[in-house]
Design an enzyme around this catalytic site. Structure first.
Site, short mmCIF file in Angstrom:
data_model
loop_
_atom_site.label_atom_id
_atom_site.label_comp_id
_atom_site.label_asym_id
_atom_site.label_seq_id
_atom_site.Cartn_x
_atom_site.Cartn_y
_atom_site.Cartn_z
N HIS A 241 85.14 38.57 -15.18
CA HIS A 241 86.19 37.59 -15.91
C HIS A 241 85.91 35.86 -15.35
O HIS A 241 85.60 35.84 -14.53
CB HIS A 241 87.73 37.85 -15.48
CG HIS A 241 88.85 37.17 -16.11
ND1 HIS A 241 89.20 36.01 -15.87
CD2 HIS A 241 89.58 37.75 -17.11
CE1 HIS A 241 90.07 35.59 -16.48
NE2 HIS A 241 90.42 36.67 -17.43
N SER B 4 94.85 33.25 -24.73
CA SER B 4 96.24 32.95 -25.39
C SER B 4 96.76 33.88 -26.38
O SER B 4 97.24 33.33 -27.40
CB SER B 4 96.36 31.48 -25.80
OG SER B 4 96.18 30.67 -24.91
N LYS C 180 96.36 40.18 -13.62
CA LYS C 180 96.10 39.27 -12.52
C LYS C 180 96.49 39.31 -11.34
O LYS C 180 96.80 40.62 -10.96
CB LYS C 180 96.13 37.79 -13.06
CG LYS C 180 95.22 37.57 -14.51
CD LYS C 180 95.37 36.40 -14.99
CE LYS C 180 94.77 36.22 -16.65
NZ LYS C 180 94.39 34.83 -16.99
N ASN D 275 96.05 42.28 -18.68
CA ASN D 275 95.45 41.74 -17.52
C ASN D 275 96.44 41.14 -16.65
O ASN D 275 96.76 40.09 -16.96
CB ASN D 275 94.27 41.05 -17.90
CG ASN D 275 93.63 40.34 -16.54
OD1 ASN D 275 94.09 40.58 -15.63
ND2 ASN D 275 92.92 39.38 -16.75
N GLY E 120 94.90 31.09 -20.97
CA GLY E 120 96.01 30.38 -20.23
C GLY E 120 96.26 29.04 -20.61
O GLY E 120 97.25 28.51 -20.14
N GLU F 105 86.08 35.76 -23.98
CA GLU F 105 87.28 34.67 -23.71
C GLU F 105 86.95 33.21 -23.32
O GLU F 105 86.66 33.05 -22.36
CB GLU F 105 88.02 35.35 -22.39
CG GLU F 105 88.15 36.75 -22.56
CD GLU F 105 89.42 37.05 -21.37
OE1 GLU F 105 90.42 37.23 -21.84
OE2 GLU F 105 88.99 37.18 -20.12
P1 PGA Z 1 95.95 34.38 -21.11
O1 PGA Z 1 94.48 35.04 -20.25
O2 PGA Z 1 96.11 35.77 -22.13
O3 PGA Z 1 97.07 33.88 -20.31
O4 PGA Z 1 95.05 33.45 -21.77
C1 PGA Z 1 93.71 36.02 -20.88
C2 PGA Z 1 92.75 36.49 -19.80
O5 PGA Z 1 92.54 35.65 -18.74
O6 PGA Z 1 92.29 37.50 -19.84
#
Ligand code: PGA
Length: 229
Positions: free
Chosen positions: A99, A193, A10, A8, A162, A156
């Site tokens: 999301h 993460s 983003k 992803n 994040g 998630e």
């Molecule tokens: P991350 O994000 O791997 O940076 O924690 C995951 C997500 O938001 O899909």
């Protein structure tokens, strides 16, 4: 069954960076055979889809494309929305829906998310339904059982996204039971993460992962893939 690895991106990257990232995709035969056990899905932002689709086609890469969101409305007078009709011809097979960042920053409601799931399916994209609370049934309450069955569930936890504080993989066993109860045989992905150091432990307890931060840098993502095979 193949394990899903969803990258992803983003709101990161532009067209040039997308093409560069894909032009460095490893093509050695031996690696391709190992990667065959994974369904690797790239979710760039909308403006990058065409460049990504072209690079994937030209280099014959075993990569699928996803959108990060889809409009709950079809084609029509909905300024700024991207309808499934707008995506025809771009080779998009999956749609991330609900999301956590959209639920929280853009106040997306369970009803709106259910409508988006239905739209994704109408556009022949498999929904990757994200939920950021362990009470999955509550966040999915407007989805009919017919819609649920067609979703891939991505759990998630909001505190893990994040933050560098990934959920303990053993907690996912309980989530898996909830998925079985409410989503029947839908695959379960974990997100939050995930990186090269911890991916193997998640792949033991679920059907794949959704990766944000560790998918943006090419080397980080390849390290993660090597750790997964
Ligand atoms: P991350 O994000 O791997 O940076 O924690 C995951 C997500 O938001 O899909």
């Amino acid at each position: 069954m193949k394990k899903y690895i969803v990258a992803n991106w983003k709101s990161y990257k532009n067209t040039t960076q997308t093409t560069t990232w894909l032009n460095h995709w490893p093509r050695q035969q031996e690696l391709q055979e190992k990667l065959a056990g994974l369904e690797v899905i790239l979710a760039p932002s909308y403006p990058l889809l065409a460049a990504a689709a072209l690079a994937i086609q030209e280099r014959r890469l075993s990569l699928q494309l996803a959108v990060q969101d889809v409009s709950a409305f079809g084609a029509g007078a909905f300024t700024g929305e991207v309808a499934v009709e707008n995506l025809v011809g771009l080779g998009v097979s999956y749609a991330i829906v609900g999301h956590s960042e959209r639920r929280r920053l853009l106040s997306e409601t369970p009803q709106l998310i259910a409508d988006k799931v239905a739209e994704a399916l109408r556009g022949e994209m498999r929904p990757i339904l994200c939920m950021d609370q362990s009470d999955l049934a509550e966040q999915a309450r407007f989805l009919s059982s017919k819609l649920r069955e067609q979703c891939i569930v991505a759990y998630e936890p909001v505190t893990a996204i994040g933050s560098g504080r990934a959920q303990d993989p053993s907690d996912l066993l309980q989530i898996r039971d909830v998925v079985r109860q409410h989503f029947h045989s839908s695959p379960l992905l974990y997100g939050g993460s995930v990186n090269a150091d911890n991916i193997a432990s998640y792949l033991k307890v679920c059907d794949g992962v959704l990766v944000g931060t560790a998918s943006v840098d090419r080397q980080d993502f390849f390290d993660l893939l090597y750790a997964a095979i």
